[in-house]
Motif scaffolding. Structure first.
Motif, PDB file in Angstrom:
ATOM      1  N   THR A  26       1.802   5.286   1.776  1.00 12.12           N
ATOM      2  CA  THR A  26       2.009   6.652   2.376  1.00 12.12           C
ATOM      3  C   THR A  26       1.448   7.545   1.238  1.00 12.12           C
ATOM      4  N   GLU A  27       1.036   8.774   1.662  1.00  9.91           N
ATOM      5  CA  GLU A  27       0.444   9.786   0.643  1.00  9.91           C
ATOM      6  C   GLU A  27       1.716  10.728   0.220  1.00  9.91           C
ATOM      7  N   SER A  28       2.776  10.580   1.025  1.00  7.52           N
ATOM      8  CA  SER A  28       4.054  11.535   0.628  1.00  7.52           C
ATOM      9  C   SER A  28       5.154  11.036  -0.063  1.00  7.52           C
ATOM     10  N   VAL A  29       4.977   9.701  -0.602  1.00  9.20           N
ATOM     11  CA  VAL A  29       5.964   8.680  -1.376  1.00  9.20           C
ATOM     12  C   VAL A  29       5.196   8.417  -2.486  1.00  9.20           C
ATOM     13  N   ARG A  30       5.918   8.338  -3.594  1.00  7.56           N
ATOM     14  CA  ARG A  30       5.432   7.804  -4.902  1.00  7.56           C
ATOM     15  C   ARG A  30       6.378   7.411  -5.875  1.00  7.56           C
ATOM     16  N   LEU A  31       6.070   6.526  -6.745  1.00  6.59           N
ATOM     17  CA  LEU A  31       7.086   6.040  -7.912  1.00  6.59           C
ATOM     18  C   LEU A  31       6.202   6.660  -9.153  1.00  6.59           C
ATOM     19  N   HIS A  46       7.414  17.440  -0.521  1.00  2.38           N
ATOM     20  CA  HIS A  46       8.039  18.054   0.857  1.00  2.38           C
ATOM     21  C   HIS A  46       7.615  19.691   0.680  1.00  2.38           C
ATOM     22  N   LYS A  47       7.016  20.000   1.741  1.00  2.83           N
ATOM     23  CA  LYS A  47       6.318  21.428   1.981  1.00  2.83           C
ATOM     24  C   LYS A  47       5.462  21.681   0.752  1.00  2.83           C
ATOM     25  N   GLU A 104       9.772  10.616   4.924  1.00  3.12           N
ATOM     26  CA  GLU A 104       9.573  11.995   4.964  1.00  3.12           C
ATOM     27  C   GLU A 104      10.439  12.543   6.286  1.00  3.12           C
ATOM     28  N   LYS A 105      10.465  11.625   7.214  1.00  6.06           N
ATOM     29  CA  LYS A 105      11.403  11.993   8.398  1.00  6.06           C
ATOM     30  C   LYS A 105      12.824  12.017   8.502  1.00  6.06           C
TER      31      LYS A 105
END
Length: 710
Positions: A26-31, A46-47, A104-105
């Motif tokens: 996913t492009e909205s989560v990373r380490l 987030h936003k 994200e949800k």
């Protein structure tokens, strides 16, 4: 046209990956900040801004959802990274993650905390579809740039390779290796053969050669089970099976915070320690000054590493006591099951006991040793049959010993013991309950005696349904109300969940010791003591005696008699109602007086055969915003003929004199006050033959009228 074909191929690949349980990164989560893409501080977009995620409450079981969303392998470790105070971090709703939604949800909102989550996932190996993080079908990814995970064929994988995988995933030694152990699989299949020495830290560090096979059937995909990596110990106790509980997880020994534990959870730990039954779990409030493990999934059967949460705590530490050499298995609770004995602490073999070598006095010792009540059932195969090994000695307990192995033991007279003769034992529950500070044994604050210790009892989710079970256990009728009360206690309270209460009232395994300022105040319907009913007569001849639950009284015909109602002092005020059924009119009649000094008196001027009926007293009082009542035993009055004439000559003038005096004082009292009532005189009662003749004339009149005697 080429772009459309490329888009179609991407969609087909995405749907195929999802069908196989595979995820695109996913492009909205990373380490970030780690040494690989699959390790670092967890951040969410987030936003439009990248934000850290709160480090509290994470376990490996929860972290596995993040690793899967990142298309990494298994979750290996979680830890908290300290942040500057006041920096807002995101908090995640874990029930949302478990429902299949993305991170994200599942954002709950911002939280001001001083720590964020540092997560490490495996790069190139993972176990899928297993019972926990240490079991499943093995999949391998050749490098981080590849998005394809491949199953491994059993022909290319051996026990030494399995040891490396278990070590890489932070699990214990391998315990099972079998094709299709966790489901069959189609292509793709890893095309190389692993040749590990067994000491490598990662599977892809092993030597790899071309595989000699040409095909691999779906039922040959490697399924692997590693043992639990967790180690427990009890420290600071007087023996190996007692002390403060500590867990070694991720090479770190820490105390375990058992704030939400009952003896059911403790029993799992006792079993893992090779000890017997869980006997006692004591909480002690102390500041530990270091990180502790919080464990949520003790009874789930999975490795505890999956639900160990790292947290600072000043909550109670624990002292757990397990039995050394006896335990009950396969029962309905901690106080029932098939008896097993271990001869000494160094021996890891547990043996069943033959019914021929065990009697009721031996059972009393076992129940006492396990912290249970007296034995209530003793029978072979009561909790299942068993094969060897069987204890080879006969117990000869006196019944007062504190432990079974303290008893005298002799050689057994038997030569064999069939499987259906293994001792099954049921001990009674050891608890006592009471209601205190309510003015009655059926009202007040709920307290429980457990391990010889009376403490308030509390369960946050109790309703009238649970209260009804307590009232029934106390023989106090039904539940009228249950109310939460706040109070400071100097020691922990006992806590029991509603589910546990409804499964069997106050089971030993459900009780947990916890600090709380809440307790329950219960009111049961049988709040009042039972009134006392009695009969007396001015002739001095009346008698009363018990015949079972029925009270018997005798009066003489033609003489006055009084029925008294009284109750032991509990609450001020109230009233008494005298109830009886007229055999002449086949109707029930009742007369009421206020309670004065917890008593009332009902006067019958002349005893007639019609008075030969049953009477009851009902006491009523309004307390705790409810009206309560309690009924006496029935009183059966018999009317006998008076003695022969000489006695009548003596008694009748005396009777008339007393009756005249009573009527005089009655009228005098009525003139003084109309509100005071202590006795009720029942006159003008149509009795005997005259009553039958005048029945039609008197049915519309009052059957009895009241007078007052001061």
């Amino acid at each position: 046209m080429g772009h459309l074909l490329l888009l179609l191929l991407l969609l087909l690949w995405s749907s195929g990956a999802q069908a196989e349980g595979k995820h695109m990164p996913t492009e909205s989560v990373r380490l970030v900040g780690g040494d690989s893409r699959c390790a670092g501080i967890l951040e969410l977009k987030h936003k439009g801004d990248w934000k850290h995620v709160l480090g509290f409450e994470w376990t490996l079981k929860k972290a596995a959802f993040v690793c899967r969303e990142l298309d990494c392998g298994s979750a290996l470790s979680t830890r908290q990274i300290h942040e500057s105070p006041g920096i807002p971090v995101l908090r995640i709703k874990f029930d949302c993650l478990q429902s299949g939604f993305t991170l994200e949800k599942c954002i709950r909102g911002f939280y001001s905390a001083s720590s964020s989550l540092y997560l490490t996932c495996s790069d190139s190996v993972r176990l899928l579809n297993g019972t926990g993080l240490c079991s499943g079908r093995l999949e391998v990814r050749s490098n981080q740039s590849s998005q394809w995970w491949s199953s491994v064929c059993k022909a290319d994988f051996d026990l030494q390779d399995a040891e490396v995988v278990c070590r890489e995933l932070g699990c214990g030694a391998r315990s099972a290796l079998q094709g299709a152990l966790y489901g069959e699989v189609e292509d793709p299949v890893w095309s190389k053969e692993f040749q590990c020495g067994g000491n490598e830290s990662a599977l892809l560090d092993c030597r790899i050669s071309d595989s000699a096979r040409t095909t691999c059937s779906p039922d040959k995909a490697v399924g692997l089970t590693c043992s639990e990596p967790d180690e427990f110990r009890l420290v600071g106790g007087d023996r190996r099976c007692a002390g403060r509980l500590e867990l070694k997880h991720e090479e770190d020994w820490r105390p375990v915070d058992p704030s939400d534990w009952t003896l059911k959870e403790a029993a799992v730990v006792c079993r893992k320690l090779g000890c017997g039954a869980a006997v006692y779990l004591e909480l002690k409030r102390e500041y530990l000054g270091r990180l502790a493990w919080l464990i949520e999934c003790v009874q789930s059967g999975s490795a505890l590493k999956e639900c160990a949460e790292s947290s600072y705590t000043s909550l109670p530490s624990s002292k757990l006591t397990c039995s050394d050499s006896v335990r009950l298995l396969n029962g309905t609770g901690l106080c029932s099951g098939r008896l097993e004995v271990r001869s000494n602490q160094s021996n890891q073999w547990w043996s069943s006991v033959c019914e021929a070598d065990f009697d009721l006095q031996d059972a009393e010792v076992v129940c006492r040793e396990l912290g249970c009540g007296a034995p209530s059932a003793l029978q072979g195969a009561l909790y299942g049959e068993v094969e060897d090994p069987v204890w080879s000695k006969e117990f000869q307990c006196g019944g007062n010993e504190s432990a079974l192995l303290d008893c005298r033991i002799s050689d057994s007279a038997r030569t064999t013991c069939s499987p259906d003769k293994a001792v099954g034992l049921t001990c009674s529950e050891p608890h006592e309950i009471k209601l205190v500070e309510g003015g009655s044994r059926c009202a007040g604050r709920l307290e429980l005696k457990h391990e010889e210790d009376w403490r308030p009892l509390f369960g946050s989710d109790w309703t009238l349904k649970e209260a009804a079970l307590v009232c029934k256990e106390l023989d106090c009728g039904s539940a009228v109300s249950i109310k939460k009360e706040r109070k400071q206690f100097s020691k922990p309270v006992w806590k029991i969940s509603s589910d546990c209460v409804q499964s069997g009232l106050l089971l030993k395994g459900c009780i947990q010791s916890t600090y709380s300022t809440s307790t329950w105040n219960l009111i049961c319907s049988d709040l009042l003591l039972q009134p006392i009913i009695a009969v007396s007569s001015v002739d001095g001849v009346s008698k009363a005696y018990e015949q079972g639950l029925l009270l018997m009284g005798r009066v003489l015909r033609g003489f006055s008699f009084t029925i008294s109602c009284s109750i032991q002092p509990q609450y001020p005020g109230g009233s008494f109602q005298l109830n009886f059924i007229s055999s002449f009119f086949n109707a029930e009649h009742n007369y009421t007086q206020p309670a004065v000094n917890h008593s009332a008196y009902f006067l019958f001027p002349v005893a007639e055969p019609a008075h030969q009926i049953n009477y009851t007293c009902v006491y009523q009082v309004y307390v705790f915003s409810h009206t309560f009542s309690s009924e006496s035993h029935p009183l059966s009055v018999s009317v006998s003929d008076p003695p022969v004439f000489p006695l009548r000559v003596v008694f009748q003038p005396v009777t008339l004199l007393l009756l005249s005096a009573a009527l005089y004082f009655c009228c005098k009292a009525r003139g003084q006050t109309s509100n005071r009532q202590e006795d009720t005189e029942l006159v003008n009662y149509p009795l005997g033959v005259g009553a039958v003749e005048r029945e039609g004339d008197v049915q519309g009149d009052h059957l009895l009228s009241s007078g007052i005697i001061s």
